[in-house]
Scaffold this active site. Structure first.
Site, PDB file in Angstrom:
ATOM      1  N   GLU A 237      -5.051  27.349  -5.126  1.00 22.60           N
ATOM      2  CA  GLU A 237      -6.328  27.461  -5.801  1.00 22.60           C
ATOM      3  C   GLU A 237      -7.329  28.393  -5.119  1.00 22.60           C
ATOM      4  O   GLU A 237      -8.115  29.047  -5.800  1.00 22.60           O
ATOM      5  CB  GLU A 237      -6.970  26.062  -5.935  1.00 22.60           C
ATOM      6  CG  GLU A 237      -6.181  25.090  -6.778  1.00 22.60           C
ATOM      7  CD  GLU A 237      -6.123  25.519  -8.243  1.00 22.60           C
ATOM      8  OE1 GLU A 237      -7.053  26.213  -8.703  1.00 22.60           O
ATOM      9  OE2 GLU A 237      -5.132  25.177  -8.920  1.00 22.60           O
TER      10      GLU A 237
ATOM     11  N   SER B 267      -8.125 -37.698  -3.017  1.00 24.55           N
ATOM     12  CA  SER B 267      -8.094 -38.250  -1.651  1.00 24.55           C
ATOM     13  C   SER B 267      -8.090 -37.187  -0.564  1.00 24.55           C
ATOM     14  O   SER B 267      -7.869 -37.506   0.606  1.00 24.55           O
ATOM     15  CB  SER B 267      -6.839 -39.123  -1.495  1.00 24.55           C
ATOM     16  OG  SER B 267      -6.869 -40.216  -2.383  1.00 24.55           O
TER      17      SER B 267
END
Length: 775
Positions: A86, A347
Site C-alpha cells: 500500500e 441449606s
C-alpha cells in the site's frame, strides 16, 4: 566580544525557532478549530479470555463487524506486507507523498500505466473515517486531513487505524474481524499465507470475497507472495511453504462463548471496545458443554435450566461463567443469568453458620445438639426427611444437613449477628431485608445468588478471608478482610469433606487422579432450586439447577440433581491436579470430650473421644449428661435433698435430658432410664421456675382464627422435666383435665382472650396468653 556576539546569535536563532514552533502550533490549533478531527471509529465490543483470545463479539452500533486490532497484534509480517503493497514510503512522508502524486498525475494525464490516486495509508484512513464522493475537491480535503492526522497521531497509530477500517466485503471491516470470521484466529496467530491473503483483499473487497471467490483469491495471494519474496521481505523457504498452503475458507459465525458474562461486562463497561475477562477459554467451553448436555437429560423430569460458576481460589478470578444451559433457549428463558438471579439458598448457608458459632465458642465438632421437634417462639422447623434423630453431633448435623439443630444454633448465635456477617460477605438481598429476617433465614428464608454463595465457599477455602470475585483480568492483588477464623474454616471444611462421593461410592480414596472435594448441597422450599457447591485448595465450583419460571419438580434436590453436575465439572476441570489438602492451623488444638455430650468430661464420663477446639474461645463447660439422684432402697421413688431420710436410700446416676428430648423419646417410644416419681410425702416444691413445663402449643401472644362451621379445635402440648409423670391443663384459670406430659390435648376454645396454663405434678406452672377469633 566575539563570545558575546556568538551568544547573541544563538539566542536569536533559538528565538526564531520558538517563533516558528508557535506559528506552527497556532496553525494546527486553527486548523483543528475550523476543521475538527473526525470522531474515532465505533468498534464492535469484544470480550477476551485470560489468554487474549476472543470469547464473544458484538456488532457495532452501525451493525458492522469492526473489532479493534491492538498494536501488539500487528505482527512484523502483517506490517511488511501492508506497507509493501500500500505505501512503501509510509514511514517517511507527512501524510501525502508528493513523488507519488506527480507520478499518478502523469499516468492519469497521458494515459500511460494504471490509473491511480496516489493515496497513502494516511489518506486512505482519512477517506475511511469520512467517506465522500470521489472528486478533485474531496481529494484535496483528503490530503489536508491526512496532514492533520499526521500531526495528531504516530505512524503506528495511523497504521492501526487503517487496519481497523479497511473493508473486507459485506459488513466486515478491519483485519481482526476478517481474521476471526474467516480464519478463526486473531491477526497475531495467522500464517504468512493467511496474512498476505488479508493484505490483498481491501483494494478489491467485492471481487476477492473469501468463501465465494477462493480460486481468484488464491491466485492473487500467490502472485503477491512471489512479489514479496522477490523483494526480499520474507525468506525464500517461508514463501515456498506459504505457496503450498491451501485456501479453503468460509465465513464463520463470530465467537459466542460466555454470553451471559459478556453481556454483563459490555453493559458494565459501555465505552470499552476490548474487555479482558479472567475466563479460561478451555474451562469455559467445557463447562458450557457439560451443563448443556446434563440439562438435556433432565428435561423429562421437568427441569430445564442450570448455572455454573468456577472460581480460582487464590486469585478470586472467575474462570468459567455459565448463566444458563443454553443462551438461545428462548422457550426456557435461556437469556436469564442464573449466576446473579436471587433464589432461595436452601441449606447452603449452614456451613457458614456453624463456622461462626465455633468462632463464638458456642459449639465444637463433636458436641451433641438436640434434633427433636422444637418450638422456637412460634417457628417449628422440620428436617428435610420429616424425621428426627434425638441428639446428633454438630459434624453429623452439618454433614447430613439437619434443619432443627441449625435453627437451634442460629437461635443461640442470634439472627442479627448472622445477617451482619452475610452483609459483610456481599449478600445484597440480605442487606436490603436484614431487619425482616428471622430464624428461617438459615433454611433458605433469605434470598441469595449463586455468585454470592460461591464466593462464601471461596472464603472457607481461603481460611475465612473474604474478597470480591474478579470478573475482569487484573494484575492487582485483591484486598481481603477476615470473615471467620482460619480455625473454624478448617473445621468446617473437614466436616464437608467427610461425605462419600456420589460418583465414587466405593474406594474413592484410591482414585488418586480425581480431586478431593469438600461440598454442601441445598434444596429450597417446594423443590424449586437445587444447589451444590464444592471446593478444594485450587477451585470452588457452584452449581444451581432449576427452572427460571420458579416451577418446582419432585426430583429437584441438591444431592440428587445438582451434585452429579458438580462432580462432572470437578473431574473434568481439575482432573490430575495437585491433590494437596488443607492443614490444621496453629490456632487449633485437641482435647478429650465426653462421648455422650461432646463437652469437657465431668465426674461421670467414662467414654471419651478426641475433638478439635479453639483455645481461649471454645466453651469449657463440664459435661452433665447424667446427674446423681437419691433413690429409695426399693427404687420406687426419689428424694430431694430436703426430704431425704437419714438412711435407707442409695445414690444413682440418671440421664440429665432436656425436656424436649424427653418428650421426643416418650412420643417415639424410645426406651431410656426414667426417673422414679418423687417422694409423695415431700411437702416442698422442687426445682423452681426454670424447670416448669414449657408450653409448645399454642404459641404465646398469637391470634388463632378458627372456622366455627368446621368445628376446629386448639392443640395443647408441652415439654417437661423427665421426672414429671402428669400435667394439669387450665383454661382461663379453670381446670380442664389431667394428662401425660407427652399427650396431645384438644379443646374447643371460646372466642376472645385466652389464658392457657400448664402445671406439673411438682407444682410448677407456666402460662401463655393467646387470642381466638371465630369466622
Amino acid at each position: 566580544m566575539d563570545e558575546r556576539r556568538g551568544l547573541t546569535g544563538c539566542m536569536k536563532r533559538a528565538f526564531k525557532v520558538l517563533i516558528g514552533v508557535a506559528v506552527v502550533l497556532a496553525l494546527v490549533g486553527g486548523l483543528d478549530l475550523l476543521f475538527p478531527l473526525p470522531p474515532p471509529p465505533q468498534y464492535s465490543p469484544i470480550v477476551l479470555a485470560a489468554d487474549g483470545s476472543v470469547l464473544h463479539a458484538y456488532l457495532n452500533p452501525t451493525q458492522k463487524w469492526r473489532m479493534k486490532t491492538e498494536l501488539r497484534e500487528i505482527t512484523p509480517v502483517l506490517r511488511k506486507a501492508i506497507l509493501e503493497k500500500e505505501d512503501r514510503w509510509f514511514r517517511w512522508h507527512f501524510g501525502v507523498n508528493p513523488v507519488a502524486l506527480v507520478q499518478a498525475a502523469g499516468r492519469n494525464l497521458f494515459g500511460t500505466g494504471r490509473t491511480t490516486g496516489a493515496s497513502t495509508i494516511t489518506m486512505q484512513v482519512a477517506r475511511l473515517l469520512e467517506p465522500k464522493e470521489r472528486t478533485f475537491g474531496n481529494k484535496l480535503l483528503e490530503m489536508l486531513r491526512a496532514t492533520q492526522l499526521e500531526l495528531h497521531y504516530s505512524k503506528d497509530e495511523i497504521l492501526q487505524l487503517y487496519l481497523n477500517l479497511v473493508p473486507y466485503g459485506g459488513n466486515v471491516e478491519g483485519v481482526k474481524s476478517a481474521a476471526l470470521l474467516y480464519f478463526q484466529q486473531t491477526p497475531d496467530y495467522l500464517s504468512l499465507a493467511q496474512t498476505v491473503t488479508l493484505a490483498i483483499i481491501p483494494n478489491r473487497p467485492r471481487g476477492l470475497v473469501l468463501g465465494k471467490n477462493n480460486a481468484a483469491v488464491l491466485q492473487e495471494r500467490n502472485r503477491w507472495l512471489n512479489r514479496l519474496g522477490e523483494a526480499g521481505l520474507f525468506p525464500k523457504e517461508a514463501v515456498e511453504d506459504a505457496l503450498l498452503e491451501p485456501l479453503d475458507v468460509q465465513r464463520h459465525a463470530a465467537p459466542t462463548l460466555a454470553p451471559h458474562l459478556s453481556r454483563r461486562l459490555v453493559r458494565q463497561f459501555p465505552r470499552q471496545a476490548i474487555i479482558r475477562s479472567g475466563l479460561e477459554r478451555g474451562k469455559q467451553a467445557k463447562a458450557e458443554d457439560l451443563t448443556r448436555n446434563y440439562v438435556r437429560r433432565l428435561y423429562e423430569l421437568g427441569i430445564t435450566q442450570a448455572a455454573v460458576l468456577v472460581v480460582n481460589n487464590r486469585t478470586r478470578q472467575v474462570e468459567a461463567y455459565v448463566g444458563s444451559a443454553d443462551f438461545r433457549d428462548f422457550a426456557n428463558q435461556g437469556q436469564n443469568d442464573g449466576i446473579v438471579a436471587v433464589r432461595s439458598p436452601g441449606s447452603t448457608l449452614k456451613p457458614f453458620l456453624y463456622a461462626l458459632a465455633m468462632d463464638r465458642g458456642l459449639v465444637t465438632p463433636k458436641q451433641l445438639l438436640p434434633d427433636v421437634p422444637t418450638n422456637f417462639q412460634g417457628y417449628r422447623p422440620e428436617n428435610f426427611d420429616k424425621h428426627c434423630n434425638g441428639e446428633v453431633t454438630l459434624e453429623r448435623a452439618l454433614a447430613y444437613s439437619l434443619n432443627i439443630p441449625a435453627v437451634r444454633v442460629l437461635n443461640q448465635l442470634g439472627v442479627p449477628t448472622f445477617t451482619d456477617k452475610l452483609r459483610q460477605a456481599g449478600f445484597q438481598n440480605v442487606t436490603r431485608n436484614r431487619t425482616r429476617l428471622g430464624l428461617s433465614s438459615i433454611l433458605g428464608g433469605c434470598g441469595a445468588s449463586l455468585e454470592e454463595l460461591t464466593n462464601l465457599y471461596v472464603t472457607l477455602a481461603e481460611g475465612g478471608q473474604y474478597s470480591g470475585l474478579q470478573l475482569v483480568s487484573t494484575r492487582k492483588g485483591t484486598s481481603t478482610s477476615p470473615l471467620i477464623s482460619e480455625a473454624s474454616a478448617f473445621l468446617t471444611t473437614e466436616i464437608l469433606a467427610q461425605l462419600t462421593r456420589p460418583d465414587l461410592p466405593i474406594n474413592a480414596a484410591s482414585s488418586m487422579r480425581l480431586p478431593k472435594i469438600a461440598w454442601k448441597t441445598g434444596t429450597s422450599y417446594g423443590r424449586r432450586d437445587a444447589w451444590s457447591i464444592g471446593y478444594n485448595k485450587q477451585y470452588t465450583i457452584g452449581v444451581w439447577v432449576g427452572n427460571f419460571s420458579g416451577q418446582g419438580s419432585p426430583a429437584l434436590t441438591g444431592s440428587e440433581v445438582a451434585t452429579p453436575l458438580l462432580f462432572d465439572l470437578f473431574n473434568t476441570l481439575a482432573y490430575n491436579s495437585p491433590n494437596d489438602w488443607f492443614v490444621p492451623p496453629a490456632a487449633l488444638d485437641f482435647r478429650l470430650v465426653c462421648t455422650e455430650s461432646g463437652l469437657v468430661p465431668g465426674e461421670n464420663c467414662p467414654n471419651q473421644i478426641i475433638d478439635y477446639f479453639l483455645p481461649n474461645v471454645s466453651s469449657g463447660q463440664r459435661c452433665q449428661h447424667v446427674r446423681e439422684v437419691l433413690v429409695s432402697a426399693d427404687g420406687s421413688f426419689t428424694y430431694c435433698r430436703a426430704c431425704a431420710p437419714a438412711a435407707g436410700y442409695r445414690r444413682e446416676l440418671y440421664p440429665n435430658l432436656l425436656p424436649e428430648v424427653v418428650a421426643y423419646k416418650e412420643a417415639q417410644g424410645i426406651p431410656y432410664r426414667r426417673l422414679p416419681p418423687h417422694n409423695p410425702q415431700c411437702q416442698l416444691v422442687r426445682g423452681g421456675a426454670e424447670r416448669a413445663p414449657s408450653i409448645t402449643s399454642p404459641t404465646p401472644n398469637t391470634e388463632y382464627v378458627l372456622n366455627r362451621h368446621e368445628k376446629q379445635q386448639l392443640l395443647l402440648t408441652c415439654t417437661t422435666d423427665n421426672e414429671v409423670r402428669q400435667v394439669f391443663w387450665y383454661v382461663n384459670d379453670k381446670f380442664l383435665q389431667a394428662a401425660a406430659p407427652t399427650e396431645r390435648v384438644f379443646i374447643k376454645p371460646p372466642p376472645g382472650p385466652l389464658k392457657i396454663s400448664c402445671a406439673d405434678d411438682h407444682g410448677r406452672n407456666t402460662d401463655v396468653l393467646v387470642t381466638v377469633t371465630e369466622l
